[in-house]
Scaffold this active site. Structure first.
Site, PDB file in Angstrom:
ATOM      1  N   ASP A 177      43.101  54.811  89.133  1.00 24.11           N
ATOM      2  CA  ASP A 177      44.145  53.809  88.921  1.00 24.11           C
ATOM      3  C   ASP A 177      44.484  53.201  90.275  1.00 24.11           C
ATOM      4  OD1 ASP A 177      46.282  52.492  87.254  1.00 24.11           O
ATOM      5  OD2 ASP A 177      47.542  53.536  88.713  1.00 24.11           O
ATOM      6  N   GLU A 261      39.922  50.093  85.942  1.00 15.60           N
ATOM      7  CA  GLU A 261      40.406  48.983  85.111  1.00 15.60           C
ATOM      8  C   GLU A 261      39.874  47.674  85.646  1.00 15.60           C
ATOM      9  OE1 GLU A 261      44.682  47.247  83.403  1.00 15.60           O
ATOM     10  OE2 GLU A 261      44.610  48.791  84.971  1.00 15.60           O
ATOM     11  N   ASP A 352      51.258  56.602  87.385  1.00 15.01           N
ATOM     12  CA  ASP A 352      49.899  56.354  87.870  1.00 15.01           C
ATOM     13  C   ASP A 352      48.926  57.435  87.412  1.00 15.01           C
ATOM     14  OD1 ASP A 352      50.893  54.116  89.166  1.00 15.01           O
ATOM     15  OD2 ASP A 352      51.315  55.214  91.018  1.00 15.01           O
TER      16      ASP A 352
END
Length: 396
Positions: A177, A261, A352
């Site tokens: 992340d 991501e 997170d």
């Protein structure tokens, strides 16, 4: 280019009138483009003779490749070179340099460029692969006045051994992340600090910028002040790239599957407008300082080198809101909220770490779908993108 160096249409004409054409004949004209040798012999560009012809020919090849990509529709129209936008560089092919390897130290040796009086004195970052010869050499100079020699060699990189979970055949996966509170958060709770180099050197940069604006334009002192700023920015860039290089190498060596991501960095750093633009400008500065794009680029090519798989999860996947324990969807969270509790199972999550775990699970789901669809004996691809898998629905 000097005056009169631009190509002009060539064709037979009678006086000032255009040649007569038969009805239905083609009206296309033949254009004659000057070559590097014609520019070298022209009166206004005779200074090109001071440079090796291989460098000039390579520049024309780069221009031809740029226009080729433009006509294919893959890139925009090539822009004219501008000193403030490009760094100086010259590319030498095999006929434009000489490489003499040192027999006592394989991978090191002397480099002699065309039209140079002697070999270059270089300090190598690392030796070349033993027994290889450079295919191309690129000599460049950055805005800080530093010179670099980049060697292009043909090398076979052996993949690393596969990494599996202990006592199972499942590939070891990690969820990453990317953020600003921590540069990278792993699914096991490890957080890599954001270096915040622009903030660290911000006071020094401000002093140098003020000193620059006190100097007279075009003066030698102004150029000295500009180079001092460029050297400080070069230091910041070197420290940032080195830290990212060490981090990405460690992640690729320790894991078989890496899930991140899909980020639209260009939209995240849109120009601030209206109310709150000062706060948005600071946020943009922090995002650019984090250099997420460079981190993702390094992960892409290192996974391709070492036989790993990078899974890029859809940017609309609810990694932050979804509970990694029970899978329930939670409410939307403001950026200031760093922790939350699941209303279904009561699990307490770090924002997170929870996002990294969800990215890992979603990345493994996509990885297994691709692995099950591959024919026997076919290796897994180095990158799996959710945007290229329209048939895969997002999990709630």
């Amino acid at each position: 280019m000097g005056e009169g160096s631009w190509p002009r249409p060539q064709g037979k004409t009678t006086g000032s009138a255009s040649p007569a054409r038969r009805p239905g004949a083609s009206s296309a004209r033949c254009w004659a483009f000057p070559t590097a040798s014609s520019w070298r012999n022209a009166e206004g560009t005779r200074w090109l003779q001071e440079v090796s012809s291989t460098v000039l020919q390579q520049a024309l090849r780069h221009l031809d490749a740029a226009f080729g990509r433009f006509f294919k529709g893959t890139t925009k129209h090539p822009r004219r070179k501008k000193k403030s936008r490009f760094h100086d560089s010259a590319t030498y092919v095999r006929t434009g340099f000489r490489w003499v390897e040192d027999p006592e130290q394989p991978g090191t040796g002397l480099i002699a460029l065309a039209k140079q009086s002697g070999p270059l004195r270089t300090r190598r970052s690392r030796p070349l692969p033993a027994g290889t010869r450079p295919v191309k050499l690129t000599v460049s100079r950055d805005r800080a006045g530093r010179f670099f020699v980049s060697a292009l060699v043909e090398e076979r990189i052996d993949p690393l051994p596969p990494v599996f979970l202990r006592d199972s055949g499942t590939p070891k996966a990690v969820g990453l992340d990317l953020g600003l509170a921590a540069l990278v958060t792993l699914d096991d709770g490890e957080k890599v600090d954001h270096p915040r180099l622009l903030k660290k050197y911000g006071a020094r940069l401000a002093d140098l910028q003020r000193n620059l604006h006190r100097k007279e334009r075009g003066s030698r002192n102004r150029e000295k002040a500009r180079q001092e700023i460029a050297r400080l920015y070069a230091l910041i860039g070197d420290v940032r790239r080195d830290a990212l290089d060490q981090l990405t190498t460690r992640l690729v060596r320790e894991n078989q599957v890496l899930a991140v991501e899909d980020l639209s960095i260009a939209s995240l750093v849109r120009s601030p407008k209206g109310k709150g633009r000062r706060r948005k400008a600071g946020l943009n500065r922090s995002i650019l300082d984090a250099s997420w794009g460079e981190l993702l680029k390094q992960l892409l090519y290192k996974c391709a080198w070492y036989g790993r798989t990078l899974v890029i999860v859809d940017r609309f996947f609810p990694s932050t809101r979804r509970c990694s324990a029970c899978g329930a969807a939670g409410p939307k969270l403001d950026l200031a909220v760093r922790g939350w509790s699941c209303g279904e199972c009561g699990a307490v999550h770090d924002r997170d770490v929870n996002a990294a775990r969800n990215l890992r699970d979603e990345g493994m789901r996509m990885y297994e779908l691709v692995a099950s669809a591959l024919p026997p004996g076919r290796a897994m691809p180095s990158v799996i993108r959710a945007s290229e898998m329209p048939g895969v629905a997002l999990t709630a």
